[in-house]
Enzyme design. Sequence first.
Site, PDB file in Angstrom:
ATOM      1  N   GLN A   1       0.854  -1.182   0.000  1.00 23.02           N
ATOM      2  CA  GLN A   1       0.000   0.000   0.000  1.00 23.02           C
ATOM      3  C   GLN A   1       0.894   1.238   0.000  1.00 23.02           C
ATOM      4  O   GLN A   1       1.951   1.249   0.645  1.00 23.02           O
ATOM      5  CB  GLN A   1      -0.957   0.005   1.187  1.00 23.02           C
ATOM      6  CG  GLN A   1      -0.323   0.211   2.543  1.00 23.02           C
ATOM      7  CD  GLN A   1      -1.327   0.069   3.691  1.00 23.02           C
ATOM      8  OE1 GLN A   1      -2.045  -0.904   3.775  1.00 23.02           O
ATOM      9  NE2 GLN A   1      -1.347   1.057   4.574  1.00 23.02           N
TER      10      GLN A   1
ATOM     11  N   GLU B   1      16.207  25.711  15.946  1.00 24.55           N
ATOM     12  CA  GLU B   1      16.260  26.057  17.360  1.00 24.55           C
ATOM     13  C   GLU B   1      17.517  26.800  17.779  1.00 24.55           C
ATOM     14  O   GLU B   1      17.558  27.382  18.861  1.00 24.55           O
ATOM     15  CB  GLU B   1      16.084  24.797  18.218  1.00 24.55           C
ATOM     16  CG  GLU B   1      14.699  24.192  18.070  1.00 24.55           C
ATOM     17  CD  GLU B   1      14.441  23.077  19.057  1.00 24.55           C
ATOM     18  OE1 GLU B   1      15.212  22.956  20.046  1.00 24.55           O
ATOM     19  OE2 GLU B   1      13.464  22.324  18.865  1.00 24.55           O
TER      20      GLU B   1
ATOM     21  N   MET C   1       8.587  27.893  23.044  1.00 22.91           N
ATOM     22  CA  MET C   1       9.075  26.853  23.952  1.00 22.91           C
ATOM     23  C   MET C   1       9.358  27.455  25.329  1.00 22.91           C
ATOM     24  O   MET C   1      10.496  27.736  25.692  1.00 22.91           O
ATOM     25  CB  MET C   1      10.306  26.179  23.351  1.00 22.91           C
ATOM     26  CG  MET C   1       9.984  25.440  22.062  1.00 22.91           C
ATOM     27  SD  MET C   1      11.362  24.472  21.403  1.00 22.91           S
ATOM     28  CE  MET C   1      12.435  25.785  20.826  1.00 22.91           C
ATOM     29  N   THR C   2       8.285  27.645  26.070  1.00 24.79           N
ATOM     30  CA  THR C   2       8.365  28.263  27.399  1.00 24.79           C
ATOM     31  C   THR C   2       8.567  27.182  28.463  1.00 24.79           C
ATOM     32  O   THR C   2       7.724  26.969  29.338  1.00 24.79           O
ATOM     33  CB  THR C   2       7.088  29.078  27.669  1.00 24.79           C
ATOM     34  OG1 THR C   2       5.948  28.350  27.182  1.00 24.79           O
ATOM     35  CG2 THR C   2       7.147  30.424  26.996  1.00 24.79           C
ATOM     36  N   TYR C   3       9.703  26.520  28.355  1.00 28.85           N
ATOM     37  CA  TYR C   3      10.085  25.473  29.301  1.00 28.85           C
ATOM     38  C   TYR C   3      11.590  25.265  29.210  1.00 28.85           C
ATOM     39  O   TYR C   3      12.265  25.968  28.445  1.00 28.85           O
ATOM     40  CB  TYR C   3       9.313  24.173  29.050  1.00 28.85           C
ATOM     41  CG  TYR C   3       9.119  23.784  27.604  1.00 28.85           C
ATOM     42  CD1 TYR C   3      10.147  23.238  26.844  1.00 28.85           C
ATOM     43  CD2 TYR C   3       7.878  23.951  26.992  1.00 28.85           C
ATOM     44  CE1 TYR C   3       9.956  22.872  25.525  1.00 28.85           C
ATOM     45  CE2 TYR C   3       7.669  23.582  25.673  1.00 28.85           C
ATOM     46  CZ  TYR C   3       8.719  23.043  24.937  1.00 28.85           C
ATOM     47  OH  TYR C   3       8.524  22.691  23.620  1.00 28.85           O
ATOM     48  N   ASP C   4      12.108  24.339  30.025  1.00 27.83           N
ATOM     49  CA  ASP C   4      13.554  24.100  30.122  1.00 27.83           C
ATOM     50  C   ASP C   4      14.292  25.329  30.656  1.00 27.83           C
ATOM     51  O   ASP C   4      15.423  25.616  30.254  1.00 27.83           O
ATOM     52  CB  ASP C   4      14.150  23.671  28.779  1.00 27.83           C
ATOM     53  CG  ASP C   4      13.685  22.287  28.350  1.00 27.83           C
ATOM     54  OD1 ASP C   4      13.181  21.543  29.209  1.00 27.83           O
ATOM     55  OD2 ASP C   4      13.825  21.955  27.159  1.00 27.83           O
TER      56      ASP C   4
ATOM     57  N   TRP D   1       5.030  19.483  24.463  1.00 25.80           N
ATOM     58  CA  TRP D   1       6.037  18.486  24.078  1.00 25.80           C
ATOM     59  C   TRP D   1       6.070  17.466  25.218  1.00 25.80           C
ATOM     60  O   TRP D   1       6.395  17.812  26.346  1.00 25.80           O
ATOM     61  CB  TRP D   1       7.431  19.112  23.909  1.00 25.80           C
ATOM     62  CG  TRP D   1       8.424  18.050  23.554  1.00 25.80           C
ATOM     63  CD1 TRP D   1       9.073  17.193  24.399  1.00 25.80           C
ATOM     64  CD2 TRP D   1       8.848  17.699  22.231  1.00 25.80           C
ATOM     65  NE1 TRP D   1       9.862  16.329  23.702  1.00 25.80           N
ATOM     66  CE2 TRP D   1       9.746  16.616  22.371  1.00 25.80           C
ATOM     67  CE3 TRP D   1       8.538  18.172  20.964  1.00 25.80           C
ATOM     68  CZ2 TRP D   1      10.364  16.011  21.263  1.00 25.80           C
ATOM     69  CZ3 TRP D   1       9.149  17.581  19.885  1.00 25.80           C
ATOM     70  CH2 TRP D   1      10.058  16.513  20.033  1.00 25.80           C
TER      71      TRP D   1
ATOM     72  N   ASP E   1      11.607  24.212  12.877  1.00 23.59           N
ATOM     73  CA  ASP E   1      12.225  24.117  14.205  1.00 23.59           C
ATOM     74  C   ASP E   1      13.725  24.387  14.106  1.00 23.59           C
ATOM     75  O   ASP E   1      14.552  23.517  14.389  1.00 23.59           O
ATOM     76  CB  ASP E   1      11.986  22.729  14.807  1.00 23.59           C
ATOM     77  CG  ASP E   1      10.584  22.569  15.348  1.00 23.59           C
ATOM     78  OD1 ASP E   1       9.681  23.199  14.790  1.00 23.59           O
ATOM     79  OD2 ASP E   1      10.399  21.818  16.316  1.00 23.59           O
TER      80      ASP E   1
ATOM     81  N   GLY F   1      13.668  19.912  11.426  1.00 19.96           N
ATOM     82  CA  GLY F   1      14.792  20.330  12.253  1.00 19.96           C
ATOM     83  C   GLY F   1      14.744  19.769  13.648  1.00 19.96           C
ATOM     84  O   GLY F   1      14.905  18.575  13.875  1.00 19.96           O
ATOM     85  N   GLY F   2      14.544  20.642  14.638  1.00 19.98           N
ATOM     86  CA  GLY F   2      14.599  20.223  16.030  1.00 19.98           C
ATOM     87  C   GLY F   2      15.965  20.502  16.624  1.00 19.98           C
ATOM     88  O   GLY F   2      16.889  20.981  15.945  1.00 19.98           O
TER      89      GLY F   2
ATOM     90  N   ASP G   1       6.139  23.214  10.164  1.00 17.44           N
ATOM     91  CA  ASP G   1       6.616  23.839  11.393  1.00 17.44           C
ATOM     92  C   ASP G   1       8.135  23.853  11.329  1.00 17.44           C
ATOM     93  O   ASP G   1       8.769  22.788  11.325  1.00 17.44           O
ATOM     94  CB  ASP G   1       6.131  23.041  12.604  1.00 17.44           C
ATOM     95  CG  ASP G   1       6.564  23.648  13.927  1.00 17.44           C
ATOM     96  OD1 ASP G   1       6.133  24.774  14.230  1.00 17.44           O
ATOM     97  OD2 ASP G   1       7.326  22.988  14.670  1.00 17.44           O
TER      98      ASP G   1
END
Length: 426
Positions: A115, A199, A260-263, A404, A197, A141-142, A195
């Site tokens: 398929q 970073e 990315m309002t963390y870390d 995330w 990314d 990306g990332g 999207d």
Amino acid sequence: MRTRLSCWAAAAALLTAAGGAVAAEGQVGSYFTAWSVEKEFRLKQFDQSGAAAGFTYLVYAFENVYKMPDGGYRCDSGRDAPDAGQGAGMYATYDYARRFAADESVDGSADRAGQPLAGNFHQLAQLKKRHPQLKVLVALGGGEWSRWFSAGAATAASRKALVASCIDLYLRGNLPLLDGHGGPGAAAGVFDGIDLDWEHPGPGDKANLTLLLEEFRRQLDALGGGKHYLLTSAVNSTDEKMQYTDPAAYSRSLDWINLMTYDFHGAWSAKGPTGFQSNLYSDPASGDASPRSVDSGVQRFIKAGVPANKIVVGVPFYARGWRGVGASNNGLYQPATGPAHGFEEGAEQYATIAAKKLTPFYHPLTRQLWTFDNGTFWTYDDPRVIRDKAEYVRTRGLAGMMSWALDQDDAAFSLSRAMLDVRRAP
């Protein structure tokens, strides 16, 4: 067959059960990772939880950009490749060639040899059929796979070729053949946008990041045929990263920013001091020279010229932690001996933390919680913390919330359900 109205009726039921009505706007999204299949996570679980009915988007992470033999930089697929620390990895089998059995697929059908589309892409397509309100974007990306963005964005010609290659693969869906799957148009209709990314932009990337997003917007609009393709970007909320970008300029090309309002704190500072990783507000008692918070990140971007209604606040579905922490202040703002042990050093998914049933401490100023047990400190968001953030988003006219990552929620999707509060009417 479920209609658009029935999907929103399900979302309304979820929110009404929690004591509120549905608002007309507000994005609710999450990142869905290619490798979550290794952890026995299936989109079928998300669908059956009921939470999917209230989500407006998912972002599939990640796809990579590669340096090609001709010296150009393009999206590519059709094979599997380990990272080996070089940022050259590829998960093509997970993407569209892994065959899901009937009991693990969203619609209960088994993938078959030959398929055109199988794998995660096929599961996303099945999920969209059940939830017509749901848009799916592909993340490029990332943190590890942004190696070639700077070079690929350096000239008008390289930007044009890079963007065209990504649109051809993921929006036109022209996938290379892999184990009998793929082919021209195999993934057409799965993705509703891209999207970006990127970073870790550097000092020389400010103008080219804006130009790259403008090129994505131009080519997506040209592809349209009456459809608006989404363009978003995952962006670090700190001043250290923002200084190499021009948010007012690049945000004009975007539908919204996944902030990315963390870390804010983590065991990369192995000896501590411990601190909150995703606190809504800053605490003067933290001792931080440059206090970080969700609010300070949001205000930074608004002051830089980003419209409030283009900011989506990010929340983590994982904890950050340390071990060997002293007992003073229940471990908060204390030195440590090293990272806590989790699914990776210094991090643990919410599902695992919640199952421990540790006593939480809630900080009324920062609106963040933590646990402290036998010298181990964890900081994370629970449903109460997320609902506080949802209220913050609503009252300030922000675009919505994202997380995330989807597979790190608990079996009841407690955090995902709490995010639906962002759509609650005042």
